[in-house]
Design an enzyme around this catalytic site. Structure first.
Site, mmCIF file in Angstrom:
data_model
loop_
_atom_site.group_PDB
_atom_site.id
_atom_site.type_symbol
_atom_site.label_atom_id
_atom_site.label_comp_id
_atom_site.label_asym_id
_atom_site.label_seq_id
_atom_site.Cartn_x
_atom_site.Cartn_y
_atom_site.Cartn_z
ATOM 1 N N ARG A 564 0.830 -1.198 0.000
ATOM 2 C CA ARG A 564 0.000 0.000 0.000
ATOM 3 C C ARG A 564 0.873 1.260 0.000
ATOM 4 O O ARG A 564 2.011 1.224 0.504
ATOM 5 C CB ARG A 564 -0.909 0.010 1.236
ATOM 6 N N LYS A 677 7.368 -12.833 1.806
ATOM 7 C CA LYS A 677 7.119 -13.460 0.496
ATOM 8 C C LYS A 677 8.353 -13.328 -0.399
ATOM 9 O O LYS A 677 8.738 -14.266 -1.102
ATOM 10 C CB LYS A 677 5.922 -12.794 -0.191
HETATM 11 C C1 PLP Z 1 1.381 -9.401 1.057
HETATM 12 C C2 PLP Z 1 0.517 -8.351 0.483
HETATM 13 C C3 PLP Z 1 0.434 -7.107 1.089
HETATM 14 C C4 PLP Z 1 1.239 -6.730 2.316
HETATM 15 O O1 PLP Z 1 2.460 -6.181 1.890
HETATM 16 P P1 PLP Z 1 3.422 -5.390 2.919
HETATM 17 O O2 PLP Z 1 4.655 -5.171 2.121
HETATM 18 O O3 PLP Z 1 3.648 -6.295 4.073
HETATM 19 O O4 PLP Z 1 2.725 -4.136 3.280
HETATM 20 C C5 PLP Z 1 -0.370 -6.146 0.521
HETATM 21 N N1 PLP Z 1 -1.078 -6.403 -0.599
HETATM 22 C C6 PLP Z 1 -1.010 -7.589 -1.225
HETATM 23 C C7 PLP Z 1 -1.799 -7.800 -2.472
HETATM 24 C C8 PLP Z 1 -0.231 -8.613 -0.697
HETATM 25 O O5 PLP Z 1 -0.193 -9.803 -1.315
#
Ligand code: PLP
Length: 828
Positions: A564, A677
């Site tokens: 975000r 991830k």
């Molecule tokens: C994993 C994920 C997030 C979270 O991302 P951060 O980097 O931890 O803020 C947000 N949106 C999507 C679509 C995700 O897959």
């Protein structure tokens, strides 16, 4: 009233069975569903018809297990987790369910035999975007792990008719489009209107004499029906299928025939429209509460429906409510569901006629609370005026909980009225409000943060007084991500490579990735790993070309920042790095041929009302346009920003990344899950000592992580001394040149006004200390360039990132929740 149950046909006594697991049987069932559920012949079918028939076919294979699990959970009365979350960012279901059911190969063969292209059908699915970002995605990972670990559980949430908006860019600026994800049919859900709950709102409370006991009752002024939709949540190849139950709002008298017959059609549908608004849209806010009446209605709507659903349908006949804490734990995913606390008290005291003290004893053992933030502005509060108008009885109950709690505070600490005021669930300023995080902390048996650093800061800062008062209450569970979706599905080639090396046990036991460590020193394995990364880059490139007409550089270092858009996450810092590199070349101080070729990929949605975030999106697009077009860079720096970052896009981009940008100001990102991830997919992290980055770095080792920036104590020190961003600009010529270039209008066709608010905010406020970390970030990026030049060493580090981050499986998170909070063993 109990419904009558039909007399059984002998056939109905046999267990429900799935079709045989052969390509032939699968194809037959697929064609059957196409003909009988869609009503078309294969030759006349659209891709959408075929997708829907395929989804129904996969469902047919899972249903028998699901019905068996529903029966088993009811019959054993084993302690269950009710995960209460206002958001589930699920991503696409088709591949997930095919993998879980072990049907991927059978389905591919079956469809091929029908001349049907599976890839084309995959693209038909619109992902259910019923969440904003990390918090909603965490809930989705957790229900996957709960099913895979056979933990008795049910997820409860809201079936928003419109999920997170679809982002488009017009002249580089974000424009939001509605996400009509249900428009083409939703084959994964089962509507259960007969299991609807009636949810009241407004009205008043009354007291009455109940055989000598004074009792209260709530007389709502209006109500809506909560209709459940069930979704199957299959465990990974273990024959288990849990339930996700999402509620949809409809009017109680959906169609008032009398009014309609009188000719007032508008009045007849008005009630319906009013009710249905409750589940109409997801609030597209991330990290800030949106103080809207409708949002409080949404929150109460879904937790009241969920609580009643559990009490009405999951408990055995004559269940003794005193044993409720041994039967269920309601996990509150942030403060959105906290209104469930006074609702359970209301049910126990007003409806089930328990003593207040007995009811409180039950309630405070049934709830646990996960806090997801450290930003003070993100702590949800509800004005007493609003809460009392919408939920008058709940407000009375909250007041009593607070009175008793503050009495106990006085008892322990004496009449320290400052402390009492600080710990009160009711804030007096700026308007009298209920602090939902405090209510959750007082009521919850446990309170957890989502990474070690975050949990520590909760105890030390945000909820410090409560930690002193309830030292046993606080715990920590570091977030995780499901390896099924984010490794097996997202990165099939790496998955195969891993399995070829160490076997396939890692999918449900991710710590086994450790066995890959020796392979980091195996040249053959490194070459295979590098080939997988290159293939993933090509695949991501194909996706971006088809989706957005974007071309990404061949052989470039892929530098990815997807999350975000929020000032605390500091996309601005990344922009300053890009502008610095660009400025270095165009000013002639750096030769283009000395650049390590890079493509920077951004992905980010901004809350529609968050003006600064939207300006930063505009700036990123504007910088990309200028940089990509400037031939002086010889194509060695590219900036691309595919719109509409989703789970589906994450699954494509993350496996291709070389570098993961996790650059929030230390002490602001609670955990992050994107960071996990990336590491699991073999990207190296450039990051601050924040959230779960701390744990990632500890696990992968300093030499395999690019650390930069102030630590949290340094941030606090600087804030205490008084942070003056201009000083950092004066002290750093490179920073000054980058900011000057943005201020000059170079990225706005010479118009200095367009990005003036961004520049001015940086120079005069810079709440998240972008400028203070700039120099350290730039030098870390220089280390990245140097490291990337040695491909062999880089790949070795990437492999070690994969091998050492098995800890971040959401299965491990769930195990920690079970050990530390839930005490819900898996069901044999
Ligand atoms: C994993 C994920 C997030 C979270 O991302 P951060 O980097 O931890 O803020 C947000 N949106 C999507 C679509 C995700 O897959």
């Amino acid at each position: 009233m109990p419904e009558s149950r039909p007399a059984s046909h002998p056939l109905a006594l046999a267990p429900v069975t799935a079709p045989p697991r052969t390509a032939d049987a699968f194809a037959r069932r697929f064609l059957h569903n196409l003909n009988f559920a869609r009503g078309v012949a294969l030759s006349a079918s659209s891709a959408s018809d075929r997708y829907l028939a395929l989804a129904h076919t996969v469902r047919d294979y899972l249903t028998a297990h699901w019905l068996e699990d529903v029966r088993r959970q009811k019959e054993t009365q084993a302690k269950a987790v009710c995960y209460l979350s206002a958001e589930y960012l699920l991503g696409r279901q088709l591949d997930n369910d095919l993998l879980a059911a072990g049907l991927a190969e059978i389905a591919a063969e079956a469809l091929a035999s029908c001349g049907v292209d599976l890839d084309e059908l995959r693209d038909q699915e619109v992902e259910p975007g019923l969440g904003n970002g990390g918090l909603g995605r965490l809930a989705a990972c957790f229900i996957d792990s709960l099913a895979t670990m056979a933990v008795p559980s049910i997820g409860y949430g809201i079936r928003y008719q419109y999920g997170i908006f679809r982002q488009t860019f017009v002249d580089g600026q974000q424009v939001e489009q509605p996400d009509a994800w249900l428009a083409l049919g939703s084959p994964w859900e089962f509507a259960r209107p007969e299991d609807a709950q009636t949810i009241g709102f407004g009205g008043c409370t009354e007291t009455y004499d109940d055989d000598g006991v004074e009792r209260s009752r709530w007389v709502p002024a209006w109500n809506v029906q909560a209709v459940p939709y069930n979704y199957m949540v299959p465990g990974f190849q273990n024959g288990r299928v849990n339930t996700l139950r999402l509620w949809s709002a409809v009017a109680t008298d959906a169609f008032d025939l009398r009014i309609f017959n009188s000719g007032d059609y508008e009045e007849a549908v008005r009630a319906q429209t009013f009710a249905e608004n409750i589940s109409k849209v997801l609030y597209p806010e991330d990290s800030t509460p949106q103080g809207k009446e409708l949002r409080l209605q949404q929150q109460y709507f879904f937790v009241a429906a969920s609580l009643h659903d559990f009490l009405d349908t999951m408990l055995s006949d004559g269940f003794d409510l005193a044993a409720l804490p041994e039967r269920v734990v309601f996990q509150l995913n942030d403060t959105h569901p906290v209104i469930a606390v006074p609702e359970l008290m209301r049910v126990l005291v007003d409806e089930r006629r328990l003593d207040w003290d007995d009811a409180w004893e039950i309630t405070r053992r049934c709830f646990a609370y996960t806090c997801h933030t450290l930003l003070p502005e993100a702590l949800e509060v509800w004005p007493v005026e609003l809460l009392g108008r919408l939920l008058p009885r709940h407000l009375e109950i909250i007041y009593r909980i607070n009175d008793e709690f503050l009495d106990s505070v006085r008892e322990r600490f004496g009449d320290d009225e400052r402390l009492v005021r600080d710990m009160s669930i009711i804030a007096e300023q700026p308007v009298r409000s209920v602090r939902m995080a405090y209510l959750a902390t007082v009521a919850g048996a446990k309170v957890n943060g989502v990474a070690e650093l975050h949990s520590q800061l909760l105890r030390d800062r945000v909820l410090h007084d409560f930690d002193v008062f309830f030292p046993e209450k606080f715990t920590s569970v570091t977030n995780g991500v499901t390896p099924r979706r984010f490794l097996r599905l997202a990165n099939p080639e790496l998955s195969s490579l891993i399995t070829a090396a160490i076997g396939d046990g890692w999918t449900t036991d991710l710590e086994r990735l450790r066995e890959l460590e020796p392979y980091a020193d195996d040249a053959e394995f490194r070459a295979a790993f590098a080939e997988v990364k290159a293939a993933n880059k090509r695949r991501a490139g194909e996706t971006l070309r088809a989706r957005d007409g974007i071309d990404i550089g061949d052989g470039h270092l892929l530098d990815v920042m997807v999350k975000r858009l929020h000032e605390y996450k500091r996309q601005m810092l990344k922009v300053l790095h890009v502008v610095t590199t660009y400025e270095g070349v165009v000013s002639g101080r750096v030769a283009a041929e000395d650049l390590v070729p890079r493509t920077v990929i951004f992905g980010a949605k901004a809350a529609p009302g968050y003006a600064m975030a939207k300006r930063i999106i505009h700036l990123i697009n504007a910088v990309g346009e200028v940089v990509n077009a400037d031939t002086r860079l010889e194509g060695r720096l590219q900036v691309v920003f595919p719109p509409n970052y989703t789970v589906t896009l994450a699954e494509r981009v993350i496996p291709a990344a070389d570098l993961s940008e996790q650059i929030s100001l230390a002490g602001k990102e609670a955990s992050g899950t994107g960071n996990m991830k990336f590491a699991l997919n073999g990207a190296l992290t450039i990051g601050t000592d924040d959230g779960a980055n701390v744990e990632i770095r500890e696990l992968v080792g300093d030499e395999n992580f690019f650390l930069f920036g102030m630590s949290e104590p340094e941030v606090s020190d600087l804030a205490a001394r008084g942070y003056r961003p201009e000083e950092f600009v004066q002290a750093d010529a490179g920073l000054r040149r980058a900011i000057d270039l943005i201020a000059s209008g170079a990225f706005a066709h010479g118009d200095r006004s367009v990005f003036e608010p961004v520049v001015s905010n940086l120079l005069h406020e810079d709440r998240f200390m972008v400028l203070a970390d700039y120099a350290s970030y730039i030098s870390a990026q220089e280390r990245v360039d140097a490291a990337y030049a040695d491909q062999d060493a880089w790949i070795r580090s990437a492999i070690l990132n994969v091998a050492r981050t098995g800890f971040f499986s959401s299965d491990r998170s769930i195990r920690d929740y079970i050990d530390r909070i839930w005490h819900t063993p898996p069901l044999a």
